[in-house]
Design a protein around this motif. Structure first.
Motif, short mmCIF file in Angstrom:
data_model
loop_
_atom_site.label_atom_id
_atom_site.label_comp_id
_atom_site.label_asym_id
_atom_site.label_seq_id
_atom_site.Cartn_x
_atom_site.Cartn_y
_atom_site.Cartn_z
N ASP A 1 16.62 70.58 106.30
CA ASP A 1 16.55 70.54 107.77
C ASP A 1 15.34 69.73 108.24
N TYR A 2 14.19 70.01 107.62
CA TYR A 2 12.97 69.31 108.05
C TYR A 2 13.10 67.81 107.84
N ASP B 1 15.39 74.59 103.96
CA ASP B 1 14.41 74.22 104.99
C ASP B 1 14.02 72.76 104.80
N ASP B 2 13.84 72.38 103.53
CA ASP B 2 13.47 71.00 103.21
C ASP B 2 14.53 70.05 103.75
N SER C 1 7.13 78.35 113.72
CA SER C 1 6.26 77.77 112.69
C SER C 1 4.79 78.07 113.02
N ASP D 1 13.96 71.50 116.08
CA ASP D 1 15.16 71.97 115.39
C ASP D 1 16.38 71.13 115.77
N LYS E 1 10.03 85.86 110.15
CA LYS E 1 9.67 84.89 111.19
C LYS E 1 8.62 85.46 112.14
N ASP F 1 8.34 76.89 106.61
CA ASP F 1 9.10 77.43 105.48
C ASP F 1 9.16 76.41 104.35
#
Lengths: 268, 276
Positions: B147-148, B144-145, B12, B107, B244, B139
């Motif tokens: 996971d975050y 991603d949303d 990130s 993560d 990435k 991301d």
């Protein structure tokens, strides 16, 4: 002259900084020039990469017999040497204690692995633990600019070369997924390109670089690795660390010879 | 001295962000840029960040990932930020010690199966002398949303556990906003980045018992764009690394965007205008 002054200027700024210990391993098929590349690095005529604990002549005497470099002994599977490497980077000198491991080309043969499982495992462990991997490749016969005076039968055909490259891709993908730095050197550049011209394109100058690392890699990839571009991306996506970087190297041009080391030193 | 921690997923841009901060004085000088801020990196660790900026980022390379280390093993990046007050000769001094964490830490929060070693690190991160946490996200896709939001939900339960719900500040920032999809959202990241792309993540924070006065949203771009009138991202993506890994496109035009605002807010509780 300006170059010389630059070098002197940078050397005048050397200070006693922490020494970083690293494992760097040379791998590649037989007779690709792995040992010669490493030996030539100790040559006292250097630009920005200097070996401080090893005398060129001593090492040459050790490795040469009858005027020719001896193949690295397959039975030992590894030739280990500790090198103190001093690298001039834009932010100053960086001192690396490098555990330089050279591998004989034979070990990449299936039969050798089958006959020497313990040695193979030892080598594999060494590769997996190394911070940097330098894969040395030979040119292939059909390279458009391959010097006509060279006996091209000494080199693999394009097809063989590509097949072999795919095996390296599989090797990195399945045996070294955690590799941090993989650099690929297409060696013997003096046989397939104008090394002075390429030096002027790719050469490293701490203060006024013509190209950054990414641009150097893109340039070399476009010109010399076009036949395996997809496979290169495949290695980068299959390994955890930094993306693979390609170089052309030769023992006849110090600037090209030092590039992979300058790159590794800046990264590690 | 304000202790801050930075967390966020792998790649990130946490360390790159800190390198850019440490290299700020040189970039300012190179760009002849007048700013109300001056950043002074202090100590060996911060100087190493400067070296990385010079040896790796400027010559167009990406930094390697940060390894998981215990709290005491982590580098301590110390900065003194000087803020020139408008309409007076006074200067405000902000001293920061920032600890950067491996992306793996964030993560792994998503799974809910927290590694005991990581738990110890979070315990240290949430000590009372840590005033703020910068969460850097990279991301914006739907997955991603998901996971975050899962990671942040578990991070919030740590805040509960260590009684930091009311006094820790959280700056939630989207990094790499030079990307075309995000650049226009930088002016109002709450609405146009987090509302538009990471609504689940925003909601988890807003619906929690976390003190909302201590929560702020930011847009950051460490690489920036090519020029004021040329909003193309100053980045090149590495093929094979799914976007990435990226490097500076034109190092000489490197001008980060909004680097200091989140740190300033975490230290002082005051917001700044963007582009400083």
């Amino acid at each position: 002259m300006i170059e010389l002054l630059n070098i002197l200027y940078y050397y005048s700024k050397i200070n006693c900084e922490e020494v970083i210990t690293l494992g760097i391993i040379y791998i590649g098929d037989r007779a690709t020039g792995k040992t010669s590349l490493a030996l030539e690095l100790t040559n006292p005529k250097y630009n920005y990469v200097r070996i401080t604990n090893c005398q060129y002549q001593d090492l040459k005497d050790k490795l040469f017999r009858d005027g020719e470099i001896q193949p690295t002994a397959a039975l030992n599977s590894l030739y280990e040497n500790s090198l103190q490497v001093e690298v001039q980077l834009p932010a100053g000198a960086k001192n690396l204690s490098v555990n330089w491991v050279d591998t004989p080309g034979e070990v990449w043969r299936k039969s050798w692995r089958k006959d020497n499982p313990d040695n193979w495992q030892k080598l594999l462990n060494n590769i997996q633990e190394s911070e940097g991997i330098i894969l040395v490749l030979p040119p292939y016969r059909e390279m458009p600019s391959l010097n006509s005076s060279v006996d091209s039968s000494l080199f693999p055909t394009k097809e063989q070369w590509c097949q072999r490259f795919q095996r390296w891709v599989n090797f990195f993908q399945f045996e070294c997924p955690k590799a941090q730095q993989i650099t690929i050197c297409l060696n013997k550049a003096d046989l397939f390109c104008n090394i002075e011209k390429e030096e002027s394109e790719l050469g490293y100058h701490p203060r006024h670089n013509r190209k950054g690392w990414f641009e150097r890699h893109s340039y070399v990839k476009q010109r010399y690795f076009k036949v395996v571009q997809t496979q290169l991306d495949q290695i980068s996506s299959a390994t955890e660390g930094a993306p693979v970087r390609c170089f052309i190297t030769t023992i006849h041009n110090r600037s090209l010879l030092e590039l992979p080391w300058l790159y590794l030193a800046s990264q590690l | 001295m304000g202790n801050l921690v930075i967390i966020g997923p792998r790649s990130s841009g946490k360390t790159t962000y800190l390198c850019a901060l440490a290299y700020w004085p040189q970039r300012q000088a190179a760009l002849h840029h007048q700013s109300i801020f001056d950043v002074d990196p202090i100590g060996e660790d911060s100087e190493n960040l400067q070296k990385q900026a010079k040896n790796v980022i400027m010559p167009q390379e990406s930094l390697q990932g940060t390894k998981v280390l215990t709290f005491s093993e982590m580098a301590q990046y110390q900065f003194q930020i000087k803020v020139k007050k408008k309409f007076s000769n006074k200067t405000e001094l902000i001293n920061l010690v920032v600890r950067d964490s491996a992306g793996e830490l964030f993560d792994n929060l998503a799974s809910g199966n927290i590694n005991p070693d990581h738990e110890e690190i979070y315990q240290d991160f949430l000590r009372k002398d840590v005033v703020g946490c910068l969460i850097l996200l990279g991301d914006w896709q739907k997955e991603d949303d998901e996971d975050y939001s899962a990671s942040i939900k578990n991070f919030l339960s740590f805040l509960d556990q260590y009684d930091r719900n009311h006094d820790l500040k959280i700056a939630l920032a989207m990094s790499k906003c030079e990307r075309g999809e995000l650049w226009t959202g930088r002016i109002d990241p709450y609405l146009d980045i987090f509302g538009a792309h990471l609504s689940q993540t925003r909601l988890v924070l807003e619906k929690s018992n976390f003190n909302q006065k201590n929560l702020e949203f930011f847009a950051i771009s460490t690489f920036g764009v090519l020029a004021r009138n040329d909003p193309r991202p100053n980045r090149r993506d590495e093929p094979g690394k799914k976007g990435k890994w990226s490097v500076l496109r034109e190092p000489q035009k490197w001008k980060p965007y909004n680097l200091i605002a989140p740190l300033y807010w975490l230290s002082t509780g005051k917001k700044l205008g963007a582009n400083v």
